[in-house]
Scaffold this active site. Structure first.
Site, PDB file in Angstrom:
ATOM      1  N   ALA A   1      12.263   0.876   7.282  1.00  0.00           N
ATOM      2  CA  ALA A   1      13.423   1.945   7.478  1.00  0.00           C
ATOM      3  C   ALA A   1      13.660   2.959   6.162  1.00  0.00           C
ATOM      4  O   ALA A   1      14.468   3.265   5.775  1.00  0.00           O
ATOM      5  CB  ALA A   1      14.783   1.174   7.801  1.00  0.00           C
ATOM      6  N   SER A   2      12.293   2.920   6.068  1.00  0.00           N
ATOM      7  CA  SER A   2      12.118   3.704   4.551  1.00  0.00           C
ATOM      8  C   SER A   2      13.117   3.294   3.457  1.00  0.00           C
ATOM      9  O   SER A   2      13.632   4.361   2.984  1.00  0.00           O
ATOM     10  CB  SER A   2      12.217   5.284   5.273  1.00  0.00           C
TER      11      SER A   2
ATOM     12  N   GLU B   1       8.365   6.749   6.706  1.00  0.00           N
ATOM     13  CA  GLU B   1       8.505   7.178   8.173  1.00  0.00           C
ATOM     14  C   GLU B   1       8.647   8.870   8.259  1.00  0.00           C
ATOM     15  O   GLU B   1       8.153   9.190   8.968  1.00  0.00           O
ATOM     16  CB  GLU B   1       9.617   6.425   8.613  1.00  0.00           C
TER      17      GLU B   1
ATOM     18  N   THR C   1      12.579   2.424  -1.878  1.00  0.00           N
ATOM     19  CA  THR C   1      12.846   3.123  -2.945  1.00  0.00           C
ATOM     20  C   THR C   1      14.309   3.335  -3.020  1.00  0.00           C
ATOM     21  O   THR C   1      14.752   3.091  -4.175  1.00  0.00           O
ATOM     22  CB  THR C   1      12.161   4.524  -2.984  1.00  0.00           C
TER      23      THR C   1
ATOM     24  N   GLY D   1       0.957  -1.222  -0.050  1.00  0.00           N
ATOM     25  CA  GLY D   1       0.146  -0.169   0.133  1.00  0.00           C
ATOM     26  C   GLY D   1       0.908   1.282  -0.159  1.00  0.00           C
ATOM     27  O   GLY D   1       0.470   2.144   0.172  1.00  0.00           O
TER      28      GLY D   1
ATOM     29  N   ALA E   1      16.751   9.666  -5.211  1.00  0.00           N
ATOM     30  CA  ALA E   1      15.635   9.544  -4.379  1.00  0.00           C
ATOM     31  C   ALA E   1      16.135   9.059  -2.965  1.00  0.00           C
ATOM     32  O   ALA E   1      17.099   8.479  -2.837  1.00  0.00           O
ATOM     33  CB  ALA E   1      14.487   8.279  -4.883  1.00  0.00           C
ATOM     34  N   LYS E   2      15.439   9.504  -1.884  1.00  0.00           N
ATOM     35  CA  LYS E   2      15.738   9.078  -0.673  1.00  0.00           C
ATOM     36  C   LYS E   2      14.482   8.585   0.072  1.00  0.00           C
ATOM     37  O   LYS E   2      13.309   8.551  -0.643  1.00  0.00           O
ATOM     38  CB  LYS E   2      16.145  10.156   0.275  1.00  0.00           C
ATOM     39  N   GLY E   3      14.347   8.240   1.173  1.00  0.00           N
ATOM     40  CA  GLY E   3      13.040   7.651   1.952  1.00  0.00           C
ATOM     41  C   GLY E   3      12.225   8.505   2.304  1.00  0.00           C
ATOM     42  O   GLY E   3      12.591   9.792   2.283  1.00  0.00           O
ATOM     43  N   VAL E   4      10.833   8.349   2.291  1.00  0.00           N
ATOM     44  CA  VAL E   4       9.983   9.180   2.765  1.00  0.00           C
ATOM     45  C   VAL E   4       8.549   8.451   3.611  1.00  0.00           C
ATOM     46  O   VAL E   4       8.009   9.196   4.485  1.00  0.00           O
ATOM     47  CB  VAL E   4       9.276   9.943   1.523  1.00  0.00           C
TER      48      VAL E   4
END
Lengths: 768, 290, 157
Positions: free
Chosen positions: A532-533, A727, A536, A492, A722-725
């Site tokens: 831990a995001s 969390e 991606t 999701g 890109a980085k994580g998002v």
């Protein structure tokens, strides 16, 4: 934006959501197998007791019951819900295997002690009532402060005073300078104690598992697990079999939020399937979810910050008391992260801290979205505001002064690859109207308004703490469409879309050309999982690598057709063309067709496969701004505006990033204002065990207006920047609201959630 | 999954007489079921375990609504939504409208009956406070009996009403407020879809700037709804109905109850909010009376 | 208790089945009719995930006895698309990023359909009010409201 992208950065729709809109999507509770039995679990009604005897004979005798199992019927292999004792690195010492598939002693109300498999739900439910258990009641402890007193009965024999772990010092890269000296040198020192509460994941799909053992003894476990490859390994150990004998399948998942990092009822379900040699489906009720599954790990924090008079942070100490449950779950990691993410956020020459983890007779705790960062930010982002006030400085200015720059050390001890936390603060402040609204003179009247902010930095994956390893395969069909084979199912988070965009961008084709094949350990390369995001950043990295490989095969084959060398070619809009004369081209589809139906002895399915390890960790950063209205008669807090400014590197799909941020606001507003896990002290039972009692925001409880700002500047290391998002979207929501309430009415609520009752009591206290 | 319900026998009588006889025959393990919105979750959690259910769905006449100069009368199977629609246009009963309107779930309003909510007899029932403020009465039928009970006398304790084993509510009668009257309902919740922490229903009739009649009803602050009698007395005795009189009444009302602390709120806050909500509700009712 | 024969009209089709009185509508839909689009989540009527339309009105199928659904027309999420043509609401939810994990989606779409059938010109506040009984843990509701508003526009065309 530095580059022009064709797929990355686009607001595309997700290929896996259509099935969710029509009802076709099958989640674990929806699955059926022929001959399937229904499993149910017997939970302890007591918070702490020895089991003297379990008589299952009456239950077994009930027609339709095919198995009743207890501790005696299951392998005596203790496991840790956090099952990371596999080849993980430095956090290994924080793991303790302290649970069994069915426990021999009960350590919280809800603990699992027996299970039944029957022909239908009704029979299984009746059978549970027929299991007779004799308990020897033991003293129990709800609060960590009482559990850790000398003379308490140990919840686990090996942890005297119910303290399994103490970290006397922050990790070496954060135990720096001399904290005592630093405070002595500081011009302004502030210190406060906070409580970050036990938030429930409350994913709408309750915990479920369908387990089947085939004719070869191979186990298929359908589960919403976030870490299927690691889970498979842990199951192999638990059931004394090999990894190759287990396939973990993740169908559509109805929300995880970090709760499903842990195995929950899957081992019980598998044990029932092994016993009956029939498929068994075990689905928890929402009450079972609330009382059995990991929750966010609550902590008590004492945080002290020392500042120089120009606003520079000079000394910083965090003392965390982590309220674990009857088993460790992920409490030890969550506690450790509060130190690292707390102390590692701002630049400071003198930092240190301490974490004490305490066992109590309550539901185990884990890694809910943010995994320690929302908890420590709740406290730290208020303390920095307290410092700003004493300094007579604007809190945004104090933050800008102390946030780190690229090249400085991140919370995880690496060099920061990119950070735009300053932009997040500046743009967020502008959007909320900070200058006009903050720190206004004391208002009169029925309604008071205020603004508050918070900021944070997080992680994209968990390197170097964990092995950040993911893999991907891209396989082309003869018509130029491709299968993208990865592990993450459809949790999701829109990860499939992002991965397709990354692959499409690299290959010069379109996201809709990809068919995502995912969700089984058998059919995917090793992937650490979704947490831990990292999806991606790391799985995306693997996908990009696999795409590069596939691209090199396309170019190599096309080079022969076009009679040039491969490095003269590129691909765009599904066409492989000669860079210097683009009218000379051949379609991707033709090359793929020619590979498969090749009569010149050069057959090939064009593909790429990559195992990728991320040996970097670019921290996403963010700033959060809240504008609140406090009713001075009822003390109710309304969030009027909320701005969530994210630096997640390149937004692969801005629509998905917004969705994460808007959802993060819902979870953050709930954490801040309405979600209040309550335990009955007389019985040890959770009083909040479903949505009637535990309140999370609905449509009418959200801020009147929300704004998401995506800074969208690429990171040097992430795929297409890109980085994580996932969390970061929620980390600073609650402290921003707390700071806004303080701005509005002059009282600081330190214990979550901020309720009208607490504001009333605090204002009453203040006026005395 | 949600926990399966335990077995029961299900009846669908087509007359009130049949229904009351069934209730009498199968007491004490029989329950009336309307839509089931409240009953089924309680059965699922095993709080109650009836072996017989008597449905009201097939009994004609129970969804009739009549509204005239004398009163608003509605059958016991009337849904919250049908009442809300009617009351939105007819502005005479804002307290009842407000009590229903603030119930946020569309699904609940569409299927649940107001009377079903009354019969659960929870201390925090918003409907009960609003109806009591409006002086509503309940028409109750048993086997060959019929009586009318004012709602203020309907509750005995948490989950307990004056209904005898063979009795069901058939109709609610809400007397039409006179001219120079106003009524209002307010409550406080943690989130919009929630059980009230405190609720207040008031109605008043003014004459020559004095309070001629008043009802102040407090909910969620005692096991059953409470009429704040001393506060009402103060208002009736006051020389003129004004801001000061309202404030005094509100303060008195707060002193008449000793609410508890539970997972929704604290005793201190509830007590303070009785004062706040009574004041606000009286002011609202006053502005409507003018 | 002994099974009883009932006829349930679901998505335009009559199902002649035997059920026990204690079966709730959601259990019958999911287990007997294999229509698993309607979800069970909280089981106590608070989350709206089990929402179906009963005579056009949103109803909590986990709090409804199947036996009491006789004589009514029931629509589940599976009944919304016509021969593969998605309903404008379904399309709008997909296009506006209003679906993340999807567990609340069937309930959200059906409740929205009932709203638009009755009020083809809702304001965003109307949409939020109509959906107040449908919980979502993923989206924060923002894009859900956007999707319903866009669908309303689309339907009017």
């Amino acid at each position: 934006m530095n580059e022009e992208f064709s797929s990355v950065g686009k607001r595309i729709t997700q290929v896996d959501v259509a099935a969710k809109a029509t009802g076709e999507a099958r989640y674990t509770p929806d699955l059926k197998l022929p001959g399937m039995l229904i499993g149910k679990v017997l939970h302890s009604p007591y918070p702490h007791a020895n089991i003297k005897k379990i008589d299952t004979s009456k239950a077994l005798a009930l027609p339709g019951v095919e198995a009743v199992i207890t501790f005696d019927d299951t392998p005596k292999k203790a496991y840790a819900r956090s099952y990371r004792d596999s080849p993980m690195n430095s956090s290994g010492h924080l793991q303790h295997s302290d649970e069994y598939i069915l426990n021999e002693k009960v350590r919280y109300v809800g603990d699992h002690i027996a299970a039944v498999a029957a022909v239908d739900e009704k029979t299984a439910d009746l059978a549970l009532d027929l299991i007779e258990v004799e308990y020897e009641i033991l003293p129990y402890y709800i609060d960590p402060q009482e559990a850790m007193q000398p003379g308490t009965v140990p919840i686990h024999d090996w942890a005297p005073n119910n303290i399994p772990i103490v970290m006397d010092s922050a990790p070496p890269y954060l135990a720096q300078g001399d904290v005592e000296k630093g405070f002595a040198e500081s011009d302004v020192v502030v210190e406060e104690t906070f409580f970050a509460s036990k938030q429930v994941g409350a994913h709408l799909e309750t915990q479920a598992c369908l387990a089947n053992v085939d004719a070869n003894g191979r186990i298929t476990c359908y589960s919403p697990s976030q870490l299927p490859h690691l889970f498979r390994r842990e199951l192999a150990k638990m059931f004394r079999t090999t990894v190759g004998m287990i396939n973990v399948v993740t169908p559509f998942v109805g929300g995880s939020f970090g709760i499903r990092l842990s195995c929950q009822n899957e081992p019980i379900c598998i044990a029932l399937a092994l016993k009956t040699r029939k498929p068994v489906k075990l689905v928890y009720t929402m009450e079972e979810d609330f009382t059995e599954l990991d929750t966010r790990t609550p902590d008590y924090f004492t945080i002290k910050m020392g500042f120089k008079k120009d606003g520079t942070l000079h000394a910083y100490h965090i003392d965390t008391l982590t309220w674990s449950g009857g088993y460790l779950g992920r409490a030890q990691l969550a506690g450790g992260i509060t130190l690292a993410w707390g102390l590692g956020h701002y630049r400071c020459p003198n930092t240190n801290g301490k974490v004490t983890i305490v066992y109590t007779n309550t539901t185990p705790t884990g890694a809910m979205r943010g995994f320690g960062n929302p908890e420590v930010s709740w406290a730290a982002e208020q303390v920095i505001d307290m410092g700003a006030e004493k300094l007579g400085m604007d809190p945004v200015e104090v933050r800008l002064k102390n946030i780190k720059k690229p090249g400085e050390m991140s919370n995880i001890g690496l060099s920061i690859e990119s950070t735009w936390e300053d932009e997040c603060l500046i743009q967020g402040a502008e959007a909320i109207g900070w200058k006009e609204k903050f720190g206004k003179p004391k208002q009169e009247g029925k309604v008071r308004r205020g603004v508050g902010c918070a900021c944070m930095h997080h992680c994209s994956g968990a390197h170097p703490l964990l092995l950040e390893h993911s893999g991907a395969i891209i396989k082309f069909n003869e018509d130029g469409s491709a299968s993208l084979m990865v592990n993450p199912g459809s949790p999701g988070t829109h990860i499939w879309g992002a991965l397709a965009q990354i692959a499409a961008e690299e290959l010069g084709i379109y996201p809709e050309d990809f068919n995502i094949v995912a969700g089984t350990t058998d059919g995917s390369l090793f992937d650490l999982g979704s947490h831990a995001s990292r999806s991606t950043y790391v799985t995306g990295g693997a996908v990009r690598q696999a795409a590069r490989q596939a691209k090199s095969r396309l170019l190599a084959r096309a080079a022969k057709t076009l009679e040039v060398s491969p490095d003269e070619l590129d691909i765009k809009d599904r066409q492989i063309f000669v860079k210097s004369s683009p009218e000379r081209k051949v379609s991707v589809a033709d090359i793929c067709f020619n590979g498969i139906f090749n009569f010149e002895g050069d057959c090939e399915t064009v593909m790429g496969a990559a195992s990728f390890e991320s040996r970097w960790n670019s921290p996403p950063t963010a700033a959060f701004f809240a504008e609140v209205e406090v009713d001075m008669e009822t003390y109710e807090v309304k969030v009027i505006n909320f701005v969530n400014a994210q630096d997640c590197g390149t937004a692969i799909n801005p629509m998905s990033v917004e969705g994460q941020c808007e959802g993060g606001i819902q979870q953050g507003v709930g954490y801040a204002l309405t979600e209040d896990y309550s335990i009955n002290r007389d019985t040890g039972k959770a009083e909040t065990d479903n949505f009637t009692t535990y309140k999370m925001p609905g449509t009418l409880d959200m801020p009147k207006s929300t704004e998401v700002i995506i800074i969208n500047k690429p990171d040097p290391k992430g795929p297409f920047g890109a980085k994580g998002v996932g969390e970061p979207a929620m980390v600073g929501v609650a402290p921003a609201i707390a700071n806004a309430v303080y701005d509005a009415v002059g009282v600081r609520i330190t214990d979550l959630p901020i309720t009208p009752e607490k504001i009333f009591a605090a204002l009453k206290m203040k006026s005395r | 999954m949600a926990r399966p319900l335990k077995s029961f026998e299900y009846f669908e009588p087509s007359t009130i007489d049949e229904a009351t006889r069934l209730l009498s025959t199968y007491q004490p393990t029989v329950k009336v079921i309307a839509a089931g919105v409240d009953l089924i979750p309680r059965m699922r959690s095993r709080k109650i375990q009836p072996q017989y259910l008597v449905s009201m769905m097939n009994i004609p006449g129970l969804t009739n609504i009549e509204n005239d100069e004398e009163s608003l009368r509605f059958g016991s199977m009337t849904t919250l939504m049908s009442l809300e629609r009617l009351l939105k246009d007819d502005k005479t009963y804002p307290a009842l409208y407000e009590a229903i309107h603030q119930l946020s779930s569309t699904q609940v309003k569409n299927t649940a009956t107001l009377v079903g909510n009354l019969c659960v007899a929870t201390p925090a029932s918003d409907m009960s406070s609003a109806l009591c403020a409006l002086g509503a009465k309940l028409k109750i039928s048993g086997i060959s009996t019929e009586r009318t009970v004012p709602i203020k006398d309907f509750y005995l304790g948490v989950g307990q009403t004056v209904l005898q084993p063979d009795e069901i509510i058939t109709e609610v009668i809400v007397p039409r407020p006179s001219a120079n009257s106003g009524n209002a309902f307010l409550n406080l919740l943690r989130v919009k879809c929630d059980v009230a922490k405190v609720n207040v229903g008031v109605s008043l009739v003014l004459a020559n700037d004095r309070c001629k009649e008043v009802r102040i009803v407090l909910g969620a602050v005692a096991p059953i709804i409470v009429r704040a009698k001393q506060a009402e007395e103060k208002l009736l005795k006051a020389n003129s109905f004004d801001k000061k009189a309202i404030e005094e009444a509100a303060q008195t009302a707060a002193m008449e109850v000793t609410p508890i602390t539970d997972l929704r709120s604290t005793a201190e806050y509830r007590k303070e909010m009785v004062k706040v909500l009574v004041k606000q509700a009286l002011e609202k009712a006053w502005s409507r009376a003018k | 208790m002994a099974e009883q024969r009932v006829i349930l009209n679901v998505n335009g089709r009559n199902y002649d089945i035997s059920i026990e009185p204690e079966m709730t509508l959601v259990e019958v839909l999911r287990d007997k009719l294999d229509l698993t689009g309607t979800k069970i989540s909280c089981g106590e009527g608070e989350c709206g995930a089990c929402t179906v339309l009963m005579d056009g009105k949103p109803c909590l199928s986990c709090c409804t006895l199947a036996i009491q659904a006789q004589g009514k027309s029931i629509v589940t999420i599976e009944g919304l698309a016509e021969k593969g043509q998605l309903h404008p609401l379904q399309k709008s939810f997909i296009d506006h990023g209003a679906i993340q994990c999807g567990y609340c989606t069937p309930g959200m779409i059906l409740t929205s359909k009932a709203l638009l059938d009755e009020n083809p010109n809702p304001t965003p506040e109307d949409v939020k009010t109509a959906l107040a009984g449908n919980l979502c843990r993923c989206t924060g509701y923002v894009k859900i409201v956007d999707a319903v508003m866009a669908a309303a526009d689309e339907i009017k065309k």
